[in-house]
Design a protein around this motif. Structure first.
Motif, short mmCIF file in Angstrom:
data_model
loop_
_atom_site.label_atom_id
_atom_site.label_comp_id
_atom_site.label_asym_id
_atom_site.label_seq_id
_atom_site.Cartn_x
_atom_site.Cartn_y
_atom_site.Cartn_z
N LYS A 207 0.81 -1.20 0.00
CA LYS A 207 0.00 0.00 0.00
C LYS A 207 0.86 1.27 0.00
CE LYS A 207 -3.96 -2.10 0.03
NZ LYS A 207 -4.87 -2.02 -1.15
N ASN A 208 2.17 1.09 -0.09
CA ASN A 208 3.14 2.20 -0.13
C ASN A 208 3.15 3.03 1.16
OD1 ASN A 208 5.24 3.58 -1.42
ND2 ASN A 208 3.86 5.21 -2.10
N ASN A 209 2.69 2.44 2.25
CA ASN A 209 2.78 3.10 3.55
C ASN A 209 4.06 2.58 4.22
OD1 ASN A 209 2.45 4.20 6.11
ND2 ASN A 209 0.23 3.83 6.14
N LEU A 210 5.19 3.02 3.70
CA LEU A 210 6.46 2.41 4.07
C LEU A 210 6.89 2.70 5.51
CD1 LEU A 210 8.50 2.97 0.77
CD2 LEU A 210 6.91 1.13 1.38
N LYS A 211 6.57 3.88 5.98
CA LYS A 211 6.94 4.24 7.36
C LYS A 211 6.24 3.32 8.36
CE LYS A 211 6.98 8.04 10.68
NZ LYS A 211 6.61 9.47 10.92
N LYS A 212 4.95 3.15 8.18
CA LYS A 212 4.19 2.29 9.09
C LYS A 212 4.58 0.82 8.91
CE LYS A 212 1.03 2.58 12.30
NZ LYS A 212 1.26 3.41 13.50
N ALA A 213 4.85 0.42 7.67
CA ALA A 213 5.28 -0.96 7.40
C ALA A 213 6.55 -1.27 8.16
CB ALA A 213 5.49 -1.16 5.91
N LYS A 214 7.47 -0.32 8.16
CA LYS A 214 8.75 -0.53 8.85
C LYS A 214 8.55 -0.68 10.35
CE LYS A 214 13.50 1.20 8.85
NZ LYS A 214 14.42 2.20 8.26
N GLU A 215 7.62 0.08 10.92
CA GLU A 215 7.34 -0.01 12.35
C GLU A 215 6.86 -1.42 12.72
OE1 GLU A 215 4.56 3.01 13.38
OE2 GLU A 215 5.89 4.67 12.84
N TYR A 216 5.94 -1.96 11.92
CA TYR A 216 5.41 -3.30 12.21
C TYR A 216 6.49 -4.37 12.02
CZ TYR A 216 0.52 -2.05 12.91
OH TYR A 216 -0.65 -1.55 13.44
N LEU A 217 7.29 -4.24 10.98
CA LEU A 217 8.33 -5.23 10.74
C LEU A 217 9.42 -5.18 11.81
CD1 LEU A 217 8.61 -4.95 6.86
CD2 LEU A 217 7.79 -6.92 8.15
N GLN A 218 9.71 -3.99 12.31
CA GLN A 218 10.70 -3.88 13.39
C GLN A 218 10.18 -4.52 14.67
OE1 GLN A 218 11.41 0.39 13.20
NE2 GLN A 218 13.34 0.10 12.11
N LYS A 219 8.88 -4.36 14.96
CA LYS A 219 8.30 -5.05 16.12
C LYS A 219 8.39 -6.56 15.95
CE LYS A 219 4.20 -2.93 16.37
NZ LYS A 219 2.86 -2.55 16.92
N ALA A 220 8.12 -7.00 14.73
CA ALA A 220 8.20 -8.44 14.44
C ALA A 220 9.63 -8.95 14.57
CB ALA A 220 7.67 -8.72 13.02
N ALA A 221 10.59 -8.13 14.14
CA ALA A 221 12.00 -8.53 14.20
C ALA A 221 12.46 -8.77 15.64
CB ALA A 221 12.88 -7.46 13.54
N ILE A 222 12.02 -7.92 16.55
CA ILE A 222 12.37 -8.07 17.97
C ILE A 222 11.83 -9.39 18.51
CG2 ILE A 222 11.97 -7.14 20.29
CD1 ILE A 222 11.94 -4.33 18.96
N LEU A 223 10.57 -9.69 18.18
CA LEU A 223 9.94 -10.93 18.67
C LEU A 223 10.57 -12.16 18.04
CD1 LEU A 223 6.23 -9.74 18.59
CD2 LEU A 223 7.57 -10.22 20.63
N ALA A 224 10.86 -12.10 16.75
CA ALA A 224 11.46 -13.25 16.06
C ALA A 224 12.83 -13.56 16.64
CB ALA A 224 11.56 -12.96 14.57
N LYS A 225 13.61 -12.54 16.93
CA LYS A 225 14.94 -12.75 17.51
C LYS A 225 14.83 -13.30 18.93
CE LYS A 225 19.44 -10.51 17.80
NZ LYS A 225 20.02 -11.40 16.79
N LYS A 226 13.89 -12.75 19.69
CA LYS A 226 13.69 -13.18 21.07
C LYS A 226 13.32 -14.65 21.14
CE LYS A 226 10.57 -12.39 25.00
NZ LYS A 226 9.40 -11.60 25.48
N ASN A 227 12.48 -15.09 20.19
CA ASN A 227 11.98 -16.46 20.20
C ASN A 227 12.74 -17.39 19.28
OD1 ASN A 227 9.71 -16.00 22.05
ND2 ASN A 227 8.84 -14.79 20.40
N ASP A 228 13.86 -16.89 18.74
CA ASP A 228 14.76 -17.69 17.90
C ASP A 228 14.02 -18.29 16.69
OD1 ASP A 228 17.30 -18.66 17.30
OD2 ASP A 228 16.97 -20.56 18.32
#
Length: 292
Positions: A207-228
């Motif tokens: 949807k070209n909402n790149l700023k908001k997309a990055k926020e959600y992906l960064q939250k996901a990145a923290i959880l993915a790393k935490k849970n291996d």
């Protein structure tokens, strides 16, 4: 399925308890419950489960002869497969869903999973989120007015928000985020929050909402790393690189290619193929700066 009394007796013996070892029950009371001569309230059952140090979920699993209910079995089968990638497994699950619906037409959860699969197929075939699914709108209208959602209903709406107009899609996303908070630990085994944030991020990229997309992906990145969760990490890093590419980075494509190669190295060639297809079809030749 065993009776509640039979299940209590089985677990009691498994745990090495006598009928006199319960906090809130006398020996005659437990004996009567085990013979199904006496009913038991949910609060009293919870007391017994506390003595057993067992969840109600595990109790029901044992009661059902160490099997999930058919609805739960189909739900977990569906949740564990990336249907857009593992097409053969997806087809097998759809066949199971269709058979179950034919035999149990009032099973709302399984009907919804069937509609989700239909939506996935349409998105894949048409290469767009803007697909026609009146059934999805009907599901939303059914759930919208409810005061709260069950964990299965949260999962359902987390997979259907793609098809709605953006105004409704954002309402669904916000509702899912709110509803999933008390269920995070309950849904831990399917990485619900992580995969939801990833899917929202991907949707927002399209949807070209790149700023908001990055926020959600960064939250996901923290959880993915935490849970291996290595596979999710690779996918997240690839889509963060896609955002950088769309924002004008000259070298971001190298990170995308690196992520594709990582999937190949860990023997996930179908995931590599899926990522490659998305990259080349939607993003590789595009480079723009988003002010959103």
């Amino acid at each position: 399925m065993k009776t509640i009394g039979e299940t209590i007796k089985e677990i009691r013996k498994m745990k090495g308890f006598t009928q006199s070892d319960f906090t809130d029950f006398s020996q005659p009371s437990i004996a009567s419950i085990e013979k199904s001569n006496r009913s038991i309230s949910i609060n009293k059952l919870n007391s017994i489960l506390a003595d057993f140090k067992m969840t109600l979920r595990e109790f029901e699993y044992i009661r059902n002869d160490y099997e999930l209910s058919k609805t739960d079995e189909l739900f977990y089968d569906f949740a564990s497969v990336k249907n857009s990638v593992y097409a053969e497994q997806g087809k097998q699950i759809v066949n199971k869903l269709g058979k179950h619906i034919a035999e149990n037409p009032s099973d709302f959860v399984i009907y919804c999973l069937f509609i989700i699969e239909d939506v996935f197929v349409k998105i894949s075939q048409q290469n767009t989120y803007e697909v026609d699914s009146p059934e999805s709108f009907q599901i939303w209208s059914t759930l919208y007015g409810r005061e709260a959602w069950s964990y299965q209903e949260i999962f359902i709406m987390s997979k259907l928000f793609y098809v709605f107009p953006e105004e409704i899609a954002f309402k669904v996303i916000a509702r899912v985020e709110r509803e999933m908070i008390p269920y995070i630990n309950f849904l831990r085994e399917i990485n619900f929050d992580t995969t939801f944030y990833v899917n929202v991020g991907k949707y927002l990229i399209h949807k070209n909402n790149l700023k908001k997309a990055k926020e959600y992906l960064q939250k996901a990145a923290i959880l993915a790393k935490k849970n291996d969760k290595i596979i999710l990490e690779i996918d997240i890093n690839a889509h963060l690189a896609i955002i950088d590419h769309l924002n004008g980075s000259e070298n971001a494509h190298l990170e995308v290619e690196k992520c594709i190669n990582k999937f190949i190295v860990i023997d996930r060639e179908l995931l590599a193929k899926d990522l490659t297809s998305d990259w080349e079809l939607f993003f590789k030749k595009k480079q723009r700066v988003s002010n959103q």
